[in-house]
Write an enzyme that holds these catalytic residues in place. Structure first.
Site, short mmCIF file in Angstrom:
data_model
loop_
_atom_site.label_atom_id
_atom_site.label_comp_id
_atom_site.label_asym_id
_atom_site.label_seq_id
_atom_site.Cartn_x
_atom_site.Cartn_y
_atom_site.Cartn_z
N CYS A 173 33.53 37.76 38.94
CA CYS A 173 32.58 39.20 38.32
C CYS A 173 32.65 39.19 36.80
O CYS A 173 31.81 40.12 36.02
CB CYS A 173 33.54 40.43 38.66
N HIS B 114 31.27 46.32 34.47
CA HIS B 114 31.02 45.57 35.80
C HIS B 114 31.31 46.93 36.71
O HIS B 114 32.14 47.52 36.78
CB HIS B 114 32.26 44.47 35.74
N ASN C 240 28.77 46.08 44.51
CA ASN C 240 29.26 44.99 43.49
C ASN C 240 28.40 43.60 43.86
O ASN C 240 28.63 42.98 44.80
CB ASN C 240 30.80 44.84 44.08
O1 UT7 Z 1 34.64 43.05 41.66
C1 UT7 Z 1 36.09 42.18 41.23
C2 UT7 Z 1 37.05 43.32 41.26
N1 UT7 Z 1 37.21 43.95 42.63
C3 UT7 Z 1 37.36 45.17 42.33
O2 UT7 Z 1 37.92 45.68 41.38
C4 UT7 Z 1 37.80 45.83 43.67
C5 UT7 Z 1 39.24 46.55 43.27
N2 UT7 Z 1 39.64 47.30 44.69
C6 UT7 Z 1 39.17 48.47 45.25
O3 UT7 Z 1 37.79 48.76 44.63
C7 UT7 Z 1 39.80 49.12 46.19
O4 UT7 Z 1 40.98 48.75 46.39
C8 UT7 Z 1 39.14 49.08 47.67
C9 UT7 Z 1 37.82 49.85 47.59
C10 UT7 Z 1 38.75 47.75 47.91
C11 UT7 Z 1 39.84 49.55 48.62
O5 UT7 Z 1 40.24 50.82 48.19
P1 UT7 Z 1 41.65 51.49 48.38
O6 UT7 Z 1 41.60 53.04 48.14
O7 UT7 Z 1 42.53 50.87 47.40
O8 UT7 Z 1 42.04 51.42 50.08
P2 UT7 Z 1 43.20 50.60 50.48
O9 UT7 Z 1 42.91 49.11 50.62
O10 UT7 Z 1 44.63 50.94 49.86
O11 UT7 Z 1 43.36 51.00 52.01
C12 UT7 Z 1 43.55 52.29 52.36
C13 UT7 Z 1 43.25 52.58 53.86
C14 UT7 Z 1 43.90 51.42 54.61
O12 UT7 Z 1 44.39 52.08 56.03
P3 UT7 Z 1 45.99 52.52 56.05
O13 UT7 Z 1 46.73 51.26 55.79
O14 UT7 Z 1 46.17 53.49 55.15
O15 UT7 Z 1 46.15 52.96 57.53
C15 UT7 Z 1 42.87 50.51 55.18
O16 UT7 Z 1 42.76 49.84 56.24
O17 UT7 Z 1 41.77 52.44 54.25
C16 UT7 Z 1 41.62 51.49 55.49
N3 UT7 Z 1 40.48 50.88 55.06
C17 UT7 Z 1 39.11 51.38 55.46
N4 UT7 Z 1 38.92 52.60 56.18
C18 UT7 Z 1 37.77 52.80 56.51
C19 UT7 Z 1 40.10 49.77 54.22
N5 UT7 Z 1 39.02 49.55 54.18
C20 UT7 Z 1 38.14 50.56 54.77
C21 UT7 Z 1 36.68 50.92 55.26
N6 UT7 Z 1 36.59 51.91 55.99
N7 UT7 Z 1 35.55 50.22 54.99
#
Ligand code: UT7
Length: 336
Positions: A116, A256, A286
């Protein structure tokens, strides 16, 4: 002798027509528009669907528009640098394919792989070629067809990424505007958190790597999120400090586009109101190396000569950084 500064003298972008909406994703994986919108700010992303088309084809569309609006013949281009992690082929590189497709018969080129941060690192590299005095017209491209490496059964990644391309023309500055300063980093310590595991020399393609789905993007989102906020905030702060800039002096922050919450957190800790932050993640998701040039393209009409811009990115590696540039022309006077 003072170095030539490198000016951006035009920008253009391309996003494929097909819109993959949150509603369509709800039918593909267990997710919801509410979850995606509130956690990421993304509403839809563009996907390149035409068979036989790849990253270079999106870059070519962006470059065609750029050549037209800057009144440049392809033969005048001397160098093309393409930031991408989704090259058409591992080799030859995509920049060479682009040069052939646009008719840049006097150019050479290369791809730059920094995930990125690809566009930011490519811009820095292109600026050095201009500053040397030897190059007069350099194309800097950020292009990624993320749909070619996304697993549409993995809800943690398929909701994030989209396809797109953007390109800028770099030329020697006629005044003191252009790329002023930068702080770029790549430490390798976070590479297990955001990676395409197989297909390289460490894990060559095999029946096993395919069965294990190791040719798709893997991301452990939380550590990446934290490091992204910290890395972008720190490098922007540092580059502003050493150029005696306050938030009031900066016309636009161009981050970004990885997650709306990351953008807000960075802007908040730097004291930038969101009105000064370019945000279009809701439309494109993204697009990896393409997010920053796509923002510049969409905002081009509003950009004025002398505007202070801070570009910042964070990506796999980890790679990250911030670039300070002053805009070199009135975008409103540029043909569309
Ligand atoms: O561009 C390069 C750099 N990349 C980034 O900067 C991305 C950085 N990371 C992020 O943007 C975020 O971490 C994500 C958007 C990828 C994820 O968001 P989060 O708030 O960090 O969620 P999480 O991974 O902590 O997941 C929270 C919950 C989990 O369920 P449990 O374990 O709490 O029951 C996931 O399984 O949300 C669940 N989950 C979803 N639920 C519905 C993960 N993806 C989804 C989804 N829909 N698509």
């Amino acid at each position: 002798m003072a170095l030539n500064k490198a000016s951006i003298t035009g920008v253009h972008g391309y996003a494929p027509e097909y819109r993959l909406t949150n509603e369509e994703l709800e039918k593909m994986v267990e997710t919801s528009d509410e979850w995606i919108s509130s956690r990421t700010g993304i509403k839809e992303r563009r996907i390149l669907k035409e068979p036989g088309k790849a990253t270079s084809d999106m870059a070519v569309e962006a470059i065609k528009g750029l050549l037209k609006k800057t009144n440049t013949r392809p033969e005048e281009i001397e160098l093309t640098i393409c930031g991408t992690v989704t090259p058409d082929t591992t080799f030859p590189d995509t920049a060479n394919t682009i040069n052939q497709k646009i008719g840049a018969t006097n150019a050479w080129g290369f791809d730059l792989s920094a995930a990125c941060s690809g566009f930011l690192f490519a811009l820095s590299t292109g600026a050095r070629f201009i500053e040397s005095g030897r190059y007069k017209k350099v194309l800097v491209v950020g292009a990624d067809m993320m749909s070619s490496i996304v697993n549409y059964e993995d809800r943690t990644t398929c909701i994030l990424f989209g396809d797109g391309a953007g390109a800028v023309m770099l030329e020697p500055s006629k005044d003191e505007t252009g790329v002023q300063d930068e702080i770029l980093k790549g430490d390798g310590v976070g590479r297990q958190y955001l990676i395409l595991k197989a297909g390289g020399s460490l894990h060559p393609t095999s029946a096993e790597t395919v069965a294990n789905k190791e040719h798709y993007v893997f991301q452990d989102g939380r550590p990446v999120f934290k490091a992204a906020v910290k890395g972008m905030t720190n490098t922007v702060q540092e580059v502003m400090k050493r150029n005696n800039l306050t938030a009031d002096d900066v016309t636009w922050l161009v981050p970004h586009q990885a997650n709306r919450r990351i953008l807000s957190a960075v802007a908040d800790s730097l004291g930038f109101p969101m009105e000064k932050v370019m945000v279009n993640i809701h439309k494109y998701g993204n697009t990896t190396a393409a997010t920053i040039p796509l923002c510049l393209w969409e905002w081009e009409e509003k950009l004025k000569k002398g505007d202070n811009l801070i570009l910042t990115a964070f990506g796999g590696g980890f790679t990250w950084g911030a670039t300070y540039l002053t805009w070199s022309y009135d975008g409103s006077k540029m043909p569309k």
